[in-house]
Design a protein around this motif. Structure first.
Motif, PDB file in Angstrom:
ATOM      1  N   SER A 155      -6.951   4.645  -3.357  1.00 45.15           N
ATOM      2  CA  SER A 155      -6.799   6.086  -3.125  1.00 45.15           C
ATOM      3  C   SER A 155      -7.580   6.850  -4.184  1.00 45.15           C
ATOM      4  O   SER A 155      -7.602   6.483  -5.354  1.00 45.15           O
ATOM      5  CB  SER A 155      -5.320   6.482  -3.154  1.00 45.15           C
ATOM      6  N   ILE A 159      -1.061   9.167  -6.228  1.00 43.21           N
ATOM      7  CA  ILE A 159      -0.135   9.393  -5.105  1.00 43.21           C
ATOM      8  C   ILE A 159       1.090  10.184  -5.552  1.00 43.21           C
ATOM      9  O   ILE A 159       1.818  10.735  -4.734  1.00 43.21           O
ATOM     10  CB  ILE A 159       0.289   8.059  -4.456  1.00 43.21           C
ATOM     11  N   GLU A 162       5.171  12.391  -4.128  1.00 41.68           N
ATOM     12  CA  GLU A 162       5.335  12.952  -2.792  1.00 41.68           C
ATOM     13  C   GLU A 162       5.324  11.834  -1.751  1.00 41.68           C
ATOM     14  O   GLU A 162       4.782  10.751  -1.980  1.00 41.68           O
ATOM     15  CB  GLU A 162       4.207  13.940  -2.495  1.00 41.68           C
ATOM     16  N   ASP A 163       5.940  12.136  -0.607  1.00 44.50           N
ATOM     17  CA  ASP A 163       5.892  11.171   0.488  1.00 44.50           C
ATOM     18  C   ASP A 163       4.442  10.986   0.930  1.00 44.50           C
ATOM     19  O   ASP A 163       3.627  11.920   0.866  1.00 44.50           O
ATOM     20  CB  ASP A 163       6.735  11.649   1.669  1.00 44.50           C
ATOM     21  N   VAL A 164       4.135   9.770   1.362  1.00 45.00           N
ATOM     22  CA  VAL A 164       2.770   9.504   1.832  1.00 45.00           C
ATOM     23  C   VAL A 164       2.840   8.896   3.227  1.00 45.00           C
ATOM     24  O   VAL A 164       3.826   8.269   3.612  1.00 45.00           O
ATOM     25  CB  VAL A 164       2.024   8.546   0.885  1.00 45.00           C
ATOM     26  N   THR A 165       1.781   9.120   3.989  1.00 45.01           N
ATOM     27  CA  THR A 165       1.672   8.555   5.330  1.00 45.01           C
ATOM     28  C   THR A 165       0.394   7.734   5.395  1.00 45.01           C
ATOM     29  O   THR A 165      -0.692   8.221   5.071  1.00 45.01           O
ATOM     30  CB  THR A 165       1.639   9.657   6.394  1.00 45.01           C
ATOM     31  N   ILE A 166       0.524   6.464   5.813  1.00 48.69           N
ATOM     32  CA  ILE A 166      -0.620   5.554   5.893  1.00 48.69           C
ATOM     33  C   ILE A 166      -0.653   4.978   7.297  1.00 48.69           C
ATOM     34  O   ILE A 166       0.317   4.353   7.751  1.00 48.69           O
ATOM     35  CB  ILE A 166      -0.518   4.424   4.849  1.00 48.69           C
ATOM     36  N   ASN A 170       5.164   6.559   7.628  1.00 48.98           N
ATOM     37  CA  ASN A 170       5.583   7.408   6.515  1.00 48.98           C
ATOM     38  C   ASN A 170       6.329   6.573   5.469  1.00 48.98           C
ATOM     39  O   ASN A 170       7.172   5.736   5.805  1.00 48.98           O
ATOM     40  CB  ASN A 170       6.503   8.529   7.015  1.00 48.98           C
ATOM     41  N   TYR A 173       9.287   8.608  -1.131  1.00 54.14           N
ATOM     42  CA  TYR A 173       9.412   8.354  -2.563  1.00 54.14           C
ATOM     43  C   TYR A 173      10.884   8.281  -2.954  1.00 54.14           C
ATOM     44  O   TYR A 173      11.713   9.072  -2.500  1.00 54.14           O
ATOM     45  CB  TYR A 173       8.723   9.473  -3.353  1.00 54.14           C
ATOM     46  N   LYS A 212      -2.862   5.268  -8.742  1.00 53.25           N
ATOM     47  CA  LYS A 212      -3.568   5.179  -7.457  1.00 53.25           C
ATOM     48  C   LYS A 212      -3.051   3.996  -6.649  1.00 53.25           C
ATOM     49  O   LYS A 212      -2.638   2.977  -7.194  1.00 53.25           O
ATOM     50  CB  LYS A 212      -5.077   5.060  -7.691  1.00 53.25           C
ATOM     51  N   GLY A 229      -4.562   8.755   6.414  1.00 55.75           N
ATOM     52  CA  GLY A 229      -3.401   9.385   5.790  1.00 55.75           C
ATOM     53  C   GLY A 229      -3.661   9.809   4.370  1.00 55.75           C
ATOM     54  O   GLY A 229      -3.178  10.844   3.928  1.00 55.75           O
ATOM     55  N   LEU A 230      -4.420   9.043   3.618  1.00 51.69           N
ATOM     56  CA  LEU A 230      -4.824   9.394   2.261  1.00 51.69           C
ATOM     57  C   LEU A 230      -6.340   9.272   2.176  1.00 51.69           C
ATOM     58  O   LEU A 230      -6.988   8.629   3.007  1.00 51.69           O
ATOM     59  CB  LEU A 230      -4.183   8.450   1.230  1.00 51.69           C
TER      60      LEU A 230
END
Length: 398
Positions: A155, A159, A162-166, A170, A173, A212, A229-230
């Motif tokens: 990335s 990151i 925060e919530d991440v979406t890949i 989803n 955290y 990262k 997503g990222l």
């Protein structure tokens, strides 16, 4: 005056014996050309000289070994030159067959030549030998397997928390230090911990670098497209693995001592290894395993435009693979030729050093022999004079 012990004669005789021994040693050295003819001549010099002789003979044999290695490489490379010519012709035929101006009958005739050429590539791979050793059938390929990695993505931004979406999945955290369950991730000591990627269908192995996220595609994943997503940067992509070799590497002993060797791997250069055959009944197409046995492979199918077009790509890949193998062989040949030059220089310099220890200086030794010869003759004359001295005693008896 005494007559029982003629000391003058005894001294002259001892000196004469010494001179004669020295002259005999000089004559031996001049006759053999060696300063050291026995250990007694120079014990330390003999030990050093013999050690050097072992190195010299080892270097000379290593030189011959390297030249034999060059011959082996040239044999393999010469055969691959012909294989590459065949592949170029096959590519030309595949390009011709891909043209729909040809009828099925035309393509059938083209197919016959491709079948024959495929069989010839196998024959070259199965029968190319050096000193009865097979070179191109994989017996000289002892290379280790290389793991396949489809892609690694890092990335571009931290990151954070925060919530991440890949790829549409989803990840939530959770507090620092907490154990991340499926669909969660946490940070530990300011570092983004590895997220649980099982929800991604085990498509990636997830880890972290600073803050990262790093996603590495698992073996077998063909796509090297970065996940969505990222924002990711591609660290590696499309890195293909290679199977381990099926044989033992060729080891060239190119030095006088243990472990001074060069390792050469020659890949399998037969049709199946080059990817220009497919499953089928090979006997119908003249494709055999080198012993006239039927094998389950057949030449590339050129019966339609689509199949012929695919064959062009496969043949080009085979051409590239043969080119790479020839390049590797050529690089090793050049290395061996430099090795031969170095071995020759080393042997020559070591021989020069050994010569200074073992060989006699002819001019110097001739001077020594001349000196000893004169002294020997003088001592003989003095011995004769010393033997005459007791005769004077007779004068006292008159």
């Amino acid at each position: 005056m005494i007559i029982n012990h003629n000391l003058g004669a005894m001294n002259a005789q001892r000196q004469m014996s010494t001179n004669q021994n020295n002259m005999s040693n000089s004559m031996e050295k001049l006759s053999s050309g060696l300063r050291i003819n026995r250990a007694g001549d120079d014990a330390a010099g003999l030990a050093i000289s013999e050690k050097m002789r072992g190195q010299i003979r080892g270097l000379e044999q290593a030189d011959r070994n390297a030249q034999d290695g060059v011959s082996m490489i040239q044999t393999a490379e010469g055969a691959l030159n012909e294989t590459q010519d065949i592949l170029q012709r096959m590519r030309e035929l595949a390009t011709q067959a891909a043209n729909d101006t040809n009828t099925d009958t035309d393509r059938n005739e083209i197919q016959k030549e491709v079948n024959s050429l495929t069989s010839e590539i196998n024959r070259i791979g199965n029968t190319t030998e050096f000193n009865t050793q097979k070179l191109l059938n994989g017996e000289k390929d002892g290379s280790e397997a290389i793991a396949a990695v489809a892609g690694e993505f890092t990335s571009t931004d931290d990151i954070g928390t925060e919530d991440v979406t890949i790829d549409g999945v989803n990840f939530t955290y959770v507090d620092s230090g907490a154990t991340a369950a499926d669909g969660e991730f946490s940070d530990a000591e300011g570092l983004a911990a590895a997220i649980d990627a099982s929800d991604l269908g085990d498509k990636y192995t997830a880890s972290h670098s600073t803050d990262k996220l790093v996603l590495t595609q698992e073996d077998g994943e063909e796509s090297s497209t970065a996940p969505s997503g990222l924002d990711f940067e591609t660290t590696t992509a499309g890195v293909e693995g290679k199977d381990a070799g099926s044989g033992n590497s060729a080891q060239f002993q190119i030095g006088a001592n243990e472990s001074q060797s060069l390792t050469l791997n020659i890949a399998d250069m037969r049709a199946s290894a080059l990817g220009i055959t497919s499953e089928g009944t090979g006997a119908e197409l003249g494709v055999t395993d080198g012993t006239n046995n039927e094998v389950t492979e057949q030449a590339l199918d050129l019966s339609t435009h689509e199949k012929a077009s695919e064959a062009i790509t496969k043949i080009q890949s085979a051409i590239d693979e043969v080119s790479g193998e020839r390049s590797q062989l050529g690089a090793n040949q050049n290395r061996l030729e430099h090795t031969i030059n170095n071995l020759g220089t080393s042997a020559e310099n070591l021989q020069s050093a050994e010569s200074r220890i073992r060989d006699v200086d002819m001019a110097k030794e001739m001077m020594n022999m001349t000196k000893n010869n004169i002294l020997s003759q003088a001592s003989q004359s003095m011995l004769a004079q010393a033997n005459q001295q007791p005769q004077s005693v007779l004068q006292l008896l008159q």
